[in-house]
Design a protein around this motif. Structure first.
Motif, PDB file in Angstrom:
ATOM      1  N   PRO A  56      -0.996   7.083   0.448  1.00  0.00           N
ATOM      2  CA  PRO A  56      -2.077   6.120   0.712  1.00  0.00           C
ATOM      3  C   PRO A  56      -2.070   5.500   2.097  1.00  0.00           C
ATOM      4  O   PRO A  56      -3.131   5.347   2.716  1.00  0.00           O
ATOM      5  CB  PRO A  56      -1.855   5.056  -0.376  1.00  0.00           C
TER       6      PRO A  56
ATOM      7  N   HIS B 230       0.805  -1.225   0.000  1.00  0.00           N
ATOM      8  CA  HIS B 230       0.000   0.000   0.000  1.00  0.00           C
ATOM      9  C   HIS B 230       0.840   1.278   0.000  1.00  0.00           C
ATOM     10  O   HIS B 230       0.294   2.371   0.177  1.00  0.00           O
ATOM     11  CB  HIS B 230      -0.960  -0.007   1.188  1.00  0.00           C
TER      12      HIS B 230
ATOM     13  N   THR C 179      -7.644   2.208  -0.607  1.00  0.00           N
ATOM     14  CA  THR C 179      -7.305   2.262   0.820  1.00  0.00           C
ATOM     15  C   THR C 179      -8.551   2.173   1.707  1.00  0.00           C
ATOM     16  O   THR C 179      -9.312   1.222   1.609  1.00  0.00           O
ATOM     17  CB  THR C 179      -6.442   3.508   1.132  1.00  0.00           C
TER      18      THR C 179
END
Length: 297
Positions: free
Chosen positions: A112, A90, A199
């Motif tokens: 993010p 991520h 996210t």
């Protein structure tokens, strides 16, 4: 979770003043600019709820002090305790490479992993109900009635076509803080190989699959202005959300098209006089729609 689960990873600057709170997340100086406009806009609605600014340790003391001086209750929040593999998947480059944004441009200061800190709202158990509002939004009309709405209430992610109604947007939502819920979130969030392409937004829709829909005017996304102008009505809009490009960016790619919305945000940010929202002109309809209307008249 242990009995002090509501304290782990967050540090409150002051006791609460109310049983309900608006909550936003600020992770850097850019979003502190956004939060300045948001806090001023909330105060203008006459709300009596607390205004909580969740912020990561990366936020400078100067920005923290400025937001506190406006009336924000500062709560410092660490990044979530997630696995190295989760963090790698991520990170900005990895996430944008695997799930690129094709409809608009995310600014360079968009990180993010920071977005998941939003979930720490559920640790704020001193509140009965919270309304989360992204820092890149302004509240144009009082929305205190949403405090009585059920968890999890959110508006659809509509900004390009009506097909978007099946997806929620996590820029505005209603939640009930609970350490039990927060614990369950952490377990679900960092499951083996879990990947959340948008996210917290993707995660929250999966965690609350039966989410309650709010009207689009409770979270009006700025691209509606030019993509779906027939949905835009200043008299109805309660929250204006500047997704993708931010109104404090200098000469961003869509600045000319969004000039009236940017000017409104700037007025809130600067503490300048606010125009009568209901009397602002709506966007012009698409040429084809306008022509059809004239033919059918």
């Amino acid at each position: 979770m242990t009995a002090d689960a509501s304290e782990a990873g967050i540090r409150r600057s002051a006791p609460p003043r109310a049983r309900q709170a608006y909550v936003t997340l600020v992770t850097n100086a850019d979003y502190a600019q956004g939060a300045t406009g948001l806090v001023r806009s909330l105060l203008a609605t006459g709300t009596t709820a607390d205004i909580v600014v969740l912020h990561t340790p990366a936020l400078a003391e100067q920005q923290c002090s400025a937001l506190a001086a406006l009336g924000g209750r500062l709560v410092e929040a660490d990044l979530l305790p997630l696995s190295d593999a989760f963090n790698a998947r991520h990170a900005r480059t990895a996430l944008h490479g695997a799930a690129p944004f094709t409809k608009g441009r995310k600014p360079a200061f968009h990180t993010p992993l920071d977005n998941f800190v939003k979930l720490r709202l559920w640790q704020l158990v001193e509140y009965e109900s919270c309304i989360f509002v992204d820092a890149d939004a302004i509240v144009l009309k009082n929305i205190d009635r949403l405090f009585s709405y059920p968890e999890f209430s959110a508006a659809p992610n509509v900004y390009e076509s009506l097909a978007d109604f099946h997806r929620l947007n996590s820029g505005v939502f209603v939640a009930r803080p609970s350490t039990v819920t927060f614990s369950a979130m952490l377990q679900r969030l960092d499951a083996p190989d879990a990947f959340w392409p948008r996210t917290d937004q993707t995660f929250l829709q999966a965690f609350f699959p039966d989410w309650h829909g709010l009207p689009v005017f409770m979270n009006m996304l700025q691209y509606v202005w030019f993509n779906l102008p027939q949905l835009w009505d200043w008299r109805s809009i309660h929250v204006l959300h500047y997704q993708y490009e931010k109104p404090w960016e200098t000469n961003h790619p869509k600045a000319e098209r969004l000039a009236p919305l940017i000017a409104l945000w700037q007025a809130f940010h600067d503490g300048a006089p606010i125009p009568d929202i209901d009397s602002l002109p709506n966007p012009a309809p698409p040429a084809a729609t306008a022509q059809a209307g004239r033919i059918g008249a």
